[in-house]
Design an enzyme around this catalytic site. Sequence first.
Site: not given
Length: 830
Positions: A19-20, A22, A26, A42, A135
């Site tokens: 999905l993405g 950071g 991942e 995650k 964050d």
Amino acid sequence: MLAPDSLVLDGRFRVLRPLGSGGMGEVYLGEQVSLGRKVAIKVLHHDLHAQAGMAERFKREARLLSAVEHPAVVRIVDFGESGDHACLVMEFVEGESLYDVLTPGPMPPGRALPLLQQLAEGLAAIHDKGIIHRDLKPENVFISKSARGEQARLLDFGIARLVEPDAASSVSQIGVVLGTPEYLSPEQAVGAKVDTRSDLYSFGVLTYRVLSGRLPFDGPLPRNFLSQHASAAPLPLDRAAPTLSRYVGLLSLVMRLLEKDASKRPQSAHELADALAAAHSALSAFTPGLGTPAYVPQPGSGATPSSGTSVFGTGSASGSSSGPTGTAAFAGVAPAPQASSGTAAFGVASSSGSASGALPAASPHTGTASFGLKSSGGVAAVTGGNASVVKPQNLTVMLTDIQGFTERTSRQTHEENARMLETHDKLLMPLVKEHDGRLVQKRGDALLVVFRSPTAGVLCGMAMQDRLWRHNQTVPEVDRLNVRVCLHAGEVLATPDSVLGEPMEVIEAVEHVASAGEVTFTEAVNLARNRAEATAEPCGAITLPGRNEQLQLYRCQRAAEGPPFGDRFASQGSRGNALAPLLAKLQAVKLPTGLGELLRQRRREAALVAGAVVLLGAGAAWLSQRNDAGTRAFALLEDGKLNEALALMDAATDEEKELPSLRRARVAANHAKGHHISERTALSHLKEEELEDVEPLILDGLAEDYGKEPLTVLGNALARFPKDRLRAHYEDLAEEAYSLRQWGALRYLEFVKAADGVNLVRAYSEALNSPDCDIRTQAANRLAGLGDADAIPAMERVTSLPKAKGLLGSKDCGHEAAATAIKSLKQKSD
């Protein structure tokens, strides 16, 4: 990278696709194998996982996050290590990121504020577990849709840390960039110690971006943002978004969040959530979008109102003119109505900066009102900066309006409308004061009033309808004033010019179904009022706003003919008219030989009549003292005519003011006014012999005080009374249906350890009917402490009731104590 279709955490989850990624790892779309449910997986970067102490810290934070259960926080499903990877499995949230939502531009305040409030409540939930998010940014917020509307969700706790971590666990020691430069707090920017208020600063940056479409600082490089957060002043929000300039309270709140000094920000996410809730309630009288005030037809504009919506503190949920006339809308945000809707925002600053104020009384367009906002000409609406200092109160809220007002104003001339409203105000406004109510707002035909006593609210409504009935007998039918009176009791934020809270939504729903000429109130009022003052009957139910629950409604029973409530509140006349039927009853009573003849011969002699009445137990001994100023004052007080009683006492001669009866009447009057210090001062001046004959009205008033004030204060006040009389009277009160005086009498008897003559299970079970959560909690705890199995049905009723809705979320009103006691008592019986 994990390969698609690979299994993690002992085969419990399957990886579907990436999905993405950071700075921390991942994120993959996954599936819970046992349920076939989508999840987000995650995976911590391998190099981070290899850092000393990181694995233990990861587990500790995952364990804490898994304990957070809140609709605005993504739920942790599982966590652990899979080979060389540390995995955190979260629920998969379908929706749109806030970042994408903001791509076209800023969000309208009416949509933004509920979502921001949800996020603040979610943030409070994680702070309560000892976690700082660190964050907060639009990319870490998802907006999902449900049957109940939009829901904001906090995501990505990749660099969250414990509020009190050990030194070795500091993320800064392992070279990870802490947060996103655009949203960093000043503390983060300079590497100082952070606490939960750091998240509030980041929340302020996010809110600024949501409302204006831009950041408070220009950057553009990361190092520029770090420097600006640390030392530069942010661009004022009203300059970034001029259309928000009228929202003074909201502007103040956002700029407080952006204070460099953490002590000047809101001090908790709970406080922030309350301020956002107040801001939403106050601002929702405006149309969404660019903050244009709801349409205000100007005198002579020719616009014809057709909806007659009265809005107190919030906007109508619908801009359509097809809705019911005369409704009071308190929830949602009103879209810009058509020119014919007649929805007007009163006391709101115009776009030029001048206050619009209330429309002239002569205008036919004043039937539609928006309550809860002050003019921006120098005084902010109750939001943001000062909302948190307003404490919740349990009050009775009254809403009145004229049925068919909008249609009537459209066919009458300006002069006729002015006369109608003037007559309306002259009839009703004095009654509010007489019954110790506080007029919060008056807009056109609508009044918003609060009372500390539910009984006073009901009596005021009855007095209004009687006075309106008398007026309507003297005018043609076309000129009659047909008014709805609605009441509800609950926890609100009451300011000098607004009332905010869930009761406002409830009273809207009541007003939709109430009939003119009636006094309609909710079960909360019915439970708390003194039922001896007025008889009521059920009149249907409403569905509570936002819940699938029914709320029973009641109305005062009307007389078969004449004034609906017997004209008992008429300000003119004397008690002489009441004497005739009493004497007629005395004549019909068969008296002992000689006494009947004596009464017939001497009936005009007040003292002898009074003697006969005492013998008969008819309770009219006051006939012998009908010229006694104190007795007349008590009679007025018992009829609810406080102002007349006060006037009579003030006009008394010096000699009359020393009468024991007048001195005692002064005690009762101070209680009725709510002046409890003066009440006790007057009580302390009574002589011992005067206390022997003190009227029940005074004892009732002190019991009512006992229901809401510290025990020790009133224990001293009652110590001078004859104990036997006090005990007997309070035992009777304690066995009544719930009211404040019932609760106070029960508290007193328990305090002085004289409750052995009272069925405590029954008395405390009655107290569970209180609308006050604190009283229900105390009653449930006492029932639990009695250890009597007879209390089980009452406590089961407590556990079956929904928890109260407070300003900080749901409130336990004795549920836990009752559940524990039921379990214990059932174990004993087994």
